[in-house]
Design an enzyme around this catalytic site. Structure first.
Site, short mmCIF file in Angstrom:
data_model
loop_
_atom_site.label_atom_id
_atom_site.label_comp_id
_atom_site.label_asym_id
_atom_site.label_seq_id
_atom_site.Cartn_x
_atom_site.Cartn_y
_atom_site.Cartn_z
N THR A 14 1.31 -12.40 -3.90
CA THR A 14 2.60 -13.02 -3.58
C THR A 14 2.46 -14.48 -3.22
OG1 THR A 14 3.45 -10.90 -2.83
CG2 THR A 14 4.60 -12.83 -2.03
N TYR A 27 10.50 -10.32 -7.57
CA TYR A 27 9.62 -11.44 -7.91
C TYR A 27 8.42 -10.89 -8.64
CZ TYR A 27 6.39 -10.05 -4.22
OH TYR A 27 5.50 -9.36 -3.46
N SER A 60 -2.51 -7.60 -6.30
CA SER A 60 -3.79 -7.04 -5.85
C SER A 60 -3.85 -5.53 -6.00
CB SER A 60 -4.09 -7.45 -4.42
OG SER A 60 -3.21 -6.84 -3.52
N THR A 93 -1.49 -9.10 -0.73
CA THR A 93 -1.67 -8.47 0.59
C THR A 93 -1.88 -6.95 0.50
OG1 THR A 93 0.73 -8.25 0.86
CG2 THR A 93 -0.30 -10.23 1.76
N ASP A 94 -1.47 -6.33 -0.62
CA ASP A 94 -1.53 -4.86 -0.68
C ASP A 94 -2.95 -4.33 -0.48
OD1 ASP A 94 1.15 -4.86 -1.17
OD2 ASP A 94 1.03 -4.15 -3.23
N LYS A 166 -2.81 -3.78 6.41
CA LYS A 166 -1.39 -4.09 6.22
C LYS A 166 -0.60 -2.96 6.87
CE LYS A 166 1.86 -5.52 2.64
NZ LYS A 166 2.07 -5.77 1.20
N GLU A 284 -11.00 19.14 16.42
CA GLU A 284 -10.38 20.41 16.00
C GLU A 284 -11.14 21.01 14.82
OE1 GLU A 284 -6.05 21.49 15.84
OE2 GLU A 284 -5.89 19.31 16.12
N1 GLU Z 1 1.67 -6.20 -4.65
C1 GLU Z 1 1.30 -7.57 -4.71
C2 GLU Z 1 -0.12 -7.81 -4.26
O1 GLU Z 1 -0.66 -7.17 -3.40
C3 GLU Z 1 2.21 -8.43 -3.93
C4 GLU Z 1 2.16 -8.16 -2.45
C5 GLU Z 1 1.67 -9.34 -1.69
O2 GLU Z 1 0.85 -10.10 -2.12
O3 GLU Z 1 2.16 -9.47 -0.57
O4 GLU Z 1 -0.71 -8.72 -4.78
#
Ligand code: GLU
Length: 328
Positions: A14, A27, A60, A93-94, A166, A284
């Site tokens: 992103t 996007y 990602s 970020t994923d 995340k 457990e």
């Molecule tokens: N799903 C995409 C990725 O991980 C966009 C999410 C992001 O970067 O925040 O690259």
């Protein structure tokens, strides 16, 4: 004195995303070239010299061996280059948690390696990408960033790779640390470290492998049966991480099927589908009897990375795998 040089490895995400409209939700990740991002950040008048090197332009969710191998190779070269003071990776970020942890386990500490992303695309109103990148530059060029292993910079906060995950799908402050929280607060004009380096070991914990084995995460849910375990073994999984309920629990039929997997030489790690908390041995589930491994502080995504590296290094014995999850 010449400006500090930082290598910037671009992978997409992103932070390089472009929106259909500045106020809309949709996007595409990885649309903007690394050169264009670097040109924008240079416009802020920072005093470092940035050396861009594109690796990929992907979301990602599509990252894997090819990009990880390229990133690792570039960082090893940068660590040996006396002209380069630190490395920044722009990343979606994923899966930032996974790439950061994989690199942290396979690199010497030393020069800072800082991963950065964004929650809002570059052309969305209130975009966080340039600020996060400016923050990452501040961290990567700080002498106190040395020897901390790989770090993730998001939302004015710095996390160690071993803790970060995340924790929200779209908030600007989407990242959290467990068991340790942030190690520093950063803005484009300030950087305050308030935790010592807590990376395990003074050298890379693992050699970079020639390939990574197939290791699956199986999320437990109420009422599931043994069929998913049998299916994973049927496609040749070399290790299984269970994202269990609570303390890493799963229905008895699933545990029994996993025990069979262990008997066939497939290590099984019990982690939790719960956001935070330890998964300890023999709470457990009788790990001693089942010959399972407890993930301790690692969630399912990090557990899978560690288990892949262990298996790639020939370590499958439950005691040895447990020792690695214990941080030894
Ligand atoms: N799903 C995409 C990725 O991980 C966009 C999410 C992001 O970067 O925040 O690259």
């Amino acid at each position: 004195m010449s400006a500090q040089k930082l290598l910037v490895l671009g992978t997409g995400g992103t932070i390089a995303g472009s929106a259909a409209t500045a106020t809309g939700q949709s996007y595409a990740a990885g649309e903007i070239s690394l050169d264009a991002m670097i040109a924008d950040i240079r416009g802020l008048g920072l005093t470092v010299e940035l050396v861009p090197k594109p690796i990929a332009r992907i979301g990602s969710q599509d990252i894997g061996w090819e990009q990880w191998d390229a990133l690792h190779g570039e960082i090893i070269a940068a660590q040996a280059d006396p002209d380069i003071a630190g490395v920044i990776i722009t990343h979606g970020t994923d899966t930032a948690e996974e790439t950061a942890f994989l690199l942290d386990l396979t690199l010497d500490p030393g020069k800072p390696v800082v991963m950065v992303g964004a929650m809002r695309p570059a052309d969305a109103v209130g975009s966080d990408g340039m600020r996060n990148l400016a923050n990452a530059i501040r961290v990567a060029s700080d002498p106190k960033a040395q020897d901390r292993g790989v770090m993730v910079v998001m939302g004015d906060t710095v996390f160690a790779a071993s803790d970060v995950r995340k924790a929200a799908t779209s908030n600007i402050d989407a990242f959290k640390g467990y068991p340790r929280g942030p190690i520093a607060r950063v803005t484009p004009s300030s950087l305050d470290w308030f935790a010592p380096a807590h990376r395990v070991g003074s050298t890379a914990r693992f050699q970079w492998p020639e390939a990574l084995p197939r290791v699956a995460i199986l999320t437990a849910g109420a009422g599931i049966d043994a069929m998913p375990v049998k299916a994973l073994l049927g496609i040749g999984c070399k290790g299984i991480v269970i994202a269990g309920m609570g303390q890493g629990n799963a229905p008895r039929v699933v545990l029994d099927a996993l025990a069979e997997a262990v008997r066939d030489g497939v290590p099984v790690v019990r982690s939790s589908r719960v956001d935070e908390g330890m998964v300890d041995r023999n709470v457990e589930v009788d790990d001693d009897a089942y010959v399972f491994v407890a993930a301790r502080a690692l969630g399912p995504a990090k557990s899978r990375i560690l288990l892949m590296l262990l298996i790639a290094s020939g370590v499958t014995d439950a005691k040895a795998v447990q020792a690695a999850f214990d941080g030894d």
